[in-house]
Design an enzyme around this catalytic site. Structure first.
Site, mmCIF file in Angstrom:
data_model
loop_
_atom_site.group_PDB
_atom_site.id
_atom_site.type_symbol
_atom_site.label_atom_id
_atom_site.label_comp_id
_atom_site.label_asym_id
_atom_site.label_seq_id
_atom_site.Cartn_x
_atom_site.Cartn_y
_atom_site.Cartn_z
ATOM 1 C CE LYS A 72 -2.208 -2.307 3.272
ATOM 2 N NZ LYS A 72 -3.132 -2.851 4.242
ATOM 3 C CG ASP A 76 -6.389 -6.184 6.962
ATOM 4 O OD1 ASP A 76 -5.733 -7.169 6.595
ATOM 5 O OD2 ASP A 76 -6.553 -5.178 6.252
HETATM 6 C C1 BGC Z 1 -1.436 -6.470 2.792
HETATM 7 C C2 BGC Z 1 -2.253 -7.473 3.555
HETATM 8 C C3 BGC Z 1 -3.559 -6.844 3.979
HETATM 9 C C4 BGC Z 1 -4.272 -6.239 2.788
HETATM 10 C C5 BGC Z 1 -5.573 -5.559 3.162
HETATM 11 C C6 BGC Z 1 -2.232 -5.850 1.682
HETATM 12 O O1 BGC Z 1 -1.500 -4.830 1.070
HETATM 13 O O2 BGC Z 1 -0.290 -7.088 2.252
HETATM 14 O O3 BGC Z 1 -1.556 -7.927 4.676
HETATM 15 O O4 BGC Z 1 -4.374 -7.829 4.554
HETATM 16 O O5 BGC Z 1 -3.425 -5.280 2.190
HETATM 17 O O6 BGC Z 1 -5.399 -4.536 4.063
#
Ligand code: BGC
Length: 487
Positions: free
Chosen positions: A185, A221
């Site tokens: 992200k 999450d």
């Molecule tokens: C992360 C995950 C997370 C998902 C939703 C991804 O970028 O790698 O760990 O569950 O985003 O938040």
């Protein structure tokens, strides 16, 4: 007779002149053929989705296998969560939820007869912190936590159990130990990759002084969402999948311990939750045949090029940007807005994914679409422009929903349970008007016909879930109340 789209585009009727009836339903007939043609690569057939399912299934199996895991793209991290809530959890728990631009602190109380009380507070994680030093990120978390404890007069005399939802790929080696594999992200803090994030959190808490807490669990999450949904479906006991379609995209599911070859925890219990981290699916090229020039562009300019390719086609951090890139490209070819592109429309990140939800929520006369386009600096789009933009949004959100459905079908077919509840959270699922419907429809088509499933919004999964994982961990430390695990 319907006016030809091309002609309508030339006529460019002003909106005040339009006399569209209320109860408007989107009619793709006025979408221009060339736009439909350009959007075709976004529409995935069931054959394409089936191929994706086969590859994803293989990638998940590789993630689970001891020999194949090191080179596997889909990591299938073991969460060490083996028990679902059974209703006997009691007490006060703190939870931290870090996974996006907002960081949350929650105080949750669980009592008799499913009594549930929650206080929570949202804190911003400024962009400078998201891409700054790791110690600064954890100091920020500890500072917010201290403010919360003070403001909510949390009794600090005995150590409160704390669940830490850390929504990034974490290689867990226990319920309270996990090493960050890579940031995703919008995050890229230095000094955290390959470190135990629980240790970093504890050290920051120590630096703050005066906080009396015991970190009893670290989780993702998706796991939190599964737990939160399991708490709500305590009687049916069939919540076996947690799904996030928010800023990022990920899923976890309940796997047999015997299939999870790397599991080194309590083998007397039959199950463990696996955090698939399927957002990385395709990083080895397995999605190349369906990736478009826009997907490649998004990837190239992202903080993590080459990584999280499935997530970049499905997550809310990227969907709006995909739509913007398509709009700009088509406008440059004179297929939209008579070739005019506003500065706003040229700005990276300016078209938020929430705009897709707004546009597709339009009930009458393209009112919302017009509002969004105005906000994006396009002041006088034609009716056909509006229809075209809406069509582009539909194709992008449909593709996301269908890819996620393919992923869900893999998990459902793999578990082969007759009845499963899927807990879902995330802004895309929550706010897009048809995402749920699109997913249910497509997942049904792709899942073995004798498997029944339900999708349930798992309200506040990542926060509640953290408290629940902490609560179950504390519950299991004390003598068992009903003597058996709930999974
Ligand atoms: C992360 C995950 C997370 C998902 C939703 C991804 O970028 O790698 O760990 O569950 O985003 O938040």
């Amino acid at each position: 007779m319907r006016t030809k789209p091309e002609m309508m585009s030339q006529l460019r009727p002003a909106f005040s002149e339009l006399n569209l009836s209320e109860g408007f339903e989107f009619d793709t007939e006025i979408v221009t053929n060339e736009i439909k043609e350009d959007c075709k690569p976004l529409l995935l057939s069931n054959d394409q989705l089936t191929t994706i399912m086969k590859d994803l299934n293989e990638a998940i199996n590789n993630g689970l296998g001891k020999r194949t895991n090191p080179s596997s793209i889909v990591k299938c991290y073991i969460t060490y969560v083996q028990d679902l809530p059974n209703g006997s959890e009691r007490g006060k728990f703190l939870a931290l939820d870090l996974g996006g631009t907002n960081f949350r602190v929650l105080l949750i109380e669980l009592g008799e007869n499913n009594y549930f009380h929650m206080d929570s507070e949202i804190f911003k994680v400024p962009e400078a912190i998201q891409i700054g030093k790791g110690t600064e990120l954890f100091d920020h978390i500890a500072k917010c936590l201290a403010e919360f404890v003070k403001k909510h007069k949390v009794d600090n005399s005995k150590a409160l159990p704390l669940g830490f939802t850390f929504s990034f790929p974490l290689r867990q080696v226990g319920l309270t130990k996990g090493y960050l594999n890579s940031w995703t992200k919008g995050f890229n803090c230095s000094g955290v990759v390959n470190e135990d994030v629980v240790r970093l959190l504890k050290e920051a808490i120590k630096r703050r002084k005066g906080l009396n807490l015991q970190v009893t669990a670290v989780l993702n999450d998706a796991t939190g969402t599964l737990m939160s949904c399991a708490y709500k479906t305590i009687y049916s006991k069939n919540c076996f999948v947690g799904l996030i379609v928010g800023t990022g995209c990920n899923a976890c599911y309940v796997e047999k311990v015997e299939n999870s070859e790397l599991f080194d925890g309590d083998k007397s219990k039959p199950h463990v939750i696996i955090n698939t981290e399927w957002g990385a699916f395709g990083d080895d090229g397995k999605l190349d045949s369906i990736r478009t020039q826009y997907d490649r562009e998004i990837d190239e300019v992202s903080l993590n090029p080459g990584c999280q390719r499935f997530e970049k086609m499905t997550g809310g951090m990227y969907m709006g940007e995909i739509v913007r890139l398509i709009i700009v490209d088509l406008a440059r070819q004179n297929k939209l807005f008579e070739g005019r592109i506003s500065e706003q429309m040229k700005t990276r990140g300016a078209f938020g994914t929430s705009f897709i939800s707004d546009i597709e929520s339009d009930k009458a006369n393209y009112r919302e679409t017009l509002k969004v386009l105005n906000e994006m600096g396009i002041s006088d789009p034609s009716l056909v422009d509006c229809a075209n933009v809406r069509y582009i949004c539909e194709c992008v959100s449909r593709r996301s929903a269908h890819l996620v459905s393919a992923g869900l079908a893999v998990l459902l077919n793999k578990m082969n349970e007759k009845s499963v509840t899927i807990g879902v959270d995330g802004s895309v699922y929550r706010f897009h008007p048809y995402f749920h419907k699109l997913m249910v429809e497509k997942t049904k088509q792709l899942t073995n016909p004798d498997i029944n499933f339900d999708m349930m919004l798992s309200e506040d999964g990542s926060g509640r879930g953290a408290a629940l994982v902490a609560a179950v961990a504390v519950r299991d430390e004390s003598p068992k109340i009903n003597g058996h695990s709930a999974v």
